[in-house]
Design an enzyme around this catalytic site. Structure first.
Site, PDB file in Angstrom:
ATOM      1  N   HIS A   1       0.854  -1.180   0.000  1.00 31.28           N
ATOM      2  CA  HIS A   1       0.000   0.000   0.000  1.00 31.28           C
ATOM      3  C   HIS A   1       0.894   1.234   0.000  1.00 31.28           C
ATOM      4  O   HIS A   1       2.123   1.140   0.095  1.00 31.28           O
ATOM      5  CB  HIS A   1      -0.933   0.003   1.216  1.00 31.28           C
ATOM      6  CG  HIS A   1      -2.099  -0.931   1.077  1.00 31.28           C
ATOM      7  ND1 HIS A   1      -3.107  -0.737   0.156  1.00 31.28           N
ATOM      8  CD2 HIS A   1      -2.412  -2.078   1.739  1.00 31.28           C
ATOM      9  CE1 HIS A   1      -3.992  -1.706   0.258  1.00 31.28           C
ATOM     10  NE2 HIS A   1      -3.595  -2.540   1.200  1.00 31.28           N
TER      11      HIS A   1
ATOM     12  N   ASP B   1      -0.074   7.116  -3.495  1.00 29.01           N
ATOM     13  CA  ASP B   1      -1.190   6.789  -4.375  1.00 29.01           C
ATOM     14  C   ASP B   1      -1.460   7.887  -5.403  1.00 29.01           C
ATOM     15  O   ASP B   1      -1.610   7.603  -6.594  1.00 29.01           O
ATOM     16  CB  ASP B   1      -2.462   6.577  -3.548  1.00 29.01           C
ATOM     17  CG  ASP B   1      -2.546   5.181  -2.957  1.00 29.01           C
ATOM     18  OD1 ASP B   1      -1.724   4.326  -3.322  1.00 29.01           O
ATOM     19  OD2 ASP B   1      -3.430   4.947  -2.110  1.00 29.01           O
TER      20      ASP B   1
END
Length: 361
Positions: free
Chosen positions: A128, A157
């Site tokens: 992540h 991200d």
């Protein structure tokens, strides 16, 4: 529809994180984006209707079904851009890898969004945002001295991820105007975050940054570049780096600059920060906001998302809309002639309906 990307046709394989964020921005800028989702809504309902799905049409397809797969390949054949955000090899196993897609559409720009990239020892490893920025060195530099502090998932991200796949897609589209050919864009968060870190890497290379947290100019160590608590629990952000801004800061706080610890001596930063902290603690955040309103001291209140939507400057620009829990961001950047527009999700349709439109446009 408007927008500078009007007429651009995009096929998005539904995923989470930076890929749908990039697709949202393409749709905001006028692209016709078709999201391909599974035959049934996923557990948790992360599907049609959320703000990240704005501006797109959704089609459902079972990619294990030959007819559905053929339909999606038909979309690919008529599209300009294909966007996926799966682990390397997943799209290939679904029959929608670069080789298959470019075979039916040599002009296709094929965008791939991953954390680790398509190649390398960790390419198949789960991860992540926090993992990706950790490996780049960026996470180590963030937060207080005691421990790194993840900056939400904005850096990996969306900063190092969706912004870079967007850049790559648009660059490949420009190149296609000359070559007539599409290509694959391999956008990895570890690559993007490294590029975002270039200024810090440069400072480090010339001895102006060290690897100790909370010991550098821009990491909260400098008393003139950090946040301070105020009476009542709010905070202000101070960015008075330049001497002229710092002088206005000191004046606004009602302090005698001649009696303060030397701001240019890092060994005195702790002592100076204590003086500034005591001054800010004497009044509320909003009182300090009023004090520094119109003053170039680089002092601003630290707002919540709900407060930000109601801020006079943010409201004047329309950068955020809504209230309470329902705050959403307006499209960015802005264009003088072909304005980007945040449209509601366009709902579901079937592949044949999309193809009938795309093949005639």
């Amino acid at each position: 529809m408007g927008g500078p990307l009007q007429g651009l046709k995009v096929v998005e394989l539904s995923a989470m994180g930076p890929a749908p964020h990039a697709a949202m921005m393409l749709a905001d800028m006028g692209a016709q984006v078709v999201r391909v989702v599974g035959p049934a809504p996923p557990v948790g309902g992360y599907d049609v209707g959320t703000h990240l799905q704005r501006g797109r049409t959704t089609v459902r397809a079972n990619l294990k079904d030959a007819a559905d797969l053929a339909g999606v390949r038909g979309l690919v054949a008529a599209a300009d851009v294909f966007l996926e955000g799966y682990r390397p090899g997943t799209a290939e196993r679904l029959g929608l890898g670069p080789e298959e897609c470019l075979a039916v559409n040599p002009r296709l720009v094929y965008g791939r969004m991953t954390g680790w990239g398509q190649e390398g020892p960790l390419a198949q490893r789960a991860g992540h945002d926090i993992n990706y920025i950790a490996l780049t060195g960026a996470l180590h530099a963030m937060g207080p001295a005691a421990a790194p502090m993840p900056p939400m998932n904005l850096v990996g991200d969306f900063g190092g991820g969706s912004m870079f796949v967007l850049t790559g897609i648009l660059a490949a589209l420009w190149e296609r105007e000359r070559s007539g050919l599409g290509q694959v864009v391999d956008a990895a968060m570890v690559d993007g975050v490294s590029v975002l870190s270039q200024i810090i890497l440069e400072l480090r290379s010339v001895g102006m940054w060290n690897d100790t947290r909370e010991a550098n100019l821009l990491d909260g160590a400098a008393p003139f570049y950090r946040t301070y608590g105020c009476a009542g629990g709010g905070h202000v952000a101070v960015g008075a780096i330049e001497p002229q801004f710092y002088a206005l800061l000191v004046d606004g706080l009602g302090l005698d600059g001649a009696g303060l610890p030397d701001r240019d001596d890092p060994t005195m930063w702790g002592a100076l920060a204590e003086v500034l902290a005591a001054a800010f603690a004497a009044r509320t955040r909003d009182e300090w906001a009023d004090t520094f309103d119109g003053v170039d001291a680089c002092v601003t209140p630290v707002l919540t998302f709900a407060e930000a939507a109601e801020n006079a400057h943010m409201a004047a620009r329309g950068a955020l809309t809504g209230a309470g829990k329902h705050v959403v961001a307006a499209p960015a950047p802005r264009f003088s002639r072909t304005a980007a527009v945040a449209r509601e999700p366009l709902g579901e349709t079937d592949i044949s309906s999309i193809l009938s439109t795309w093949r005639t446009s």
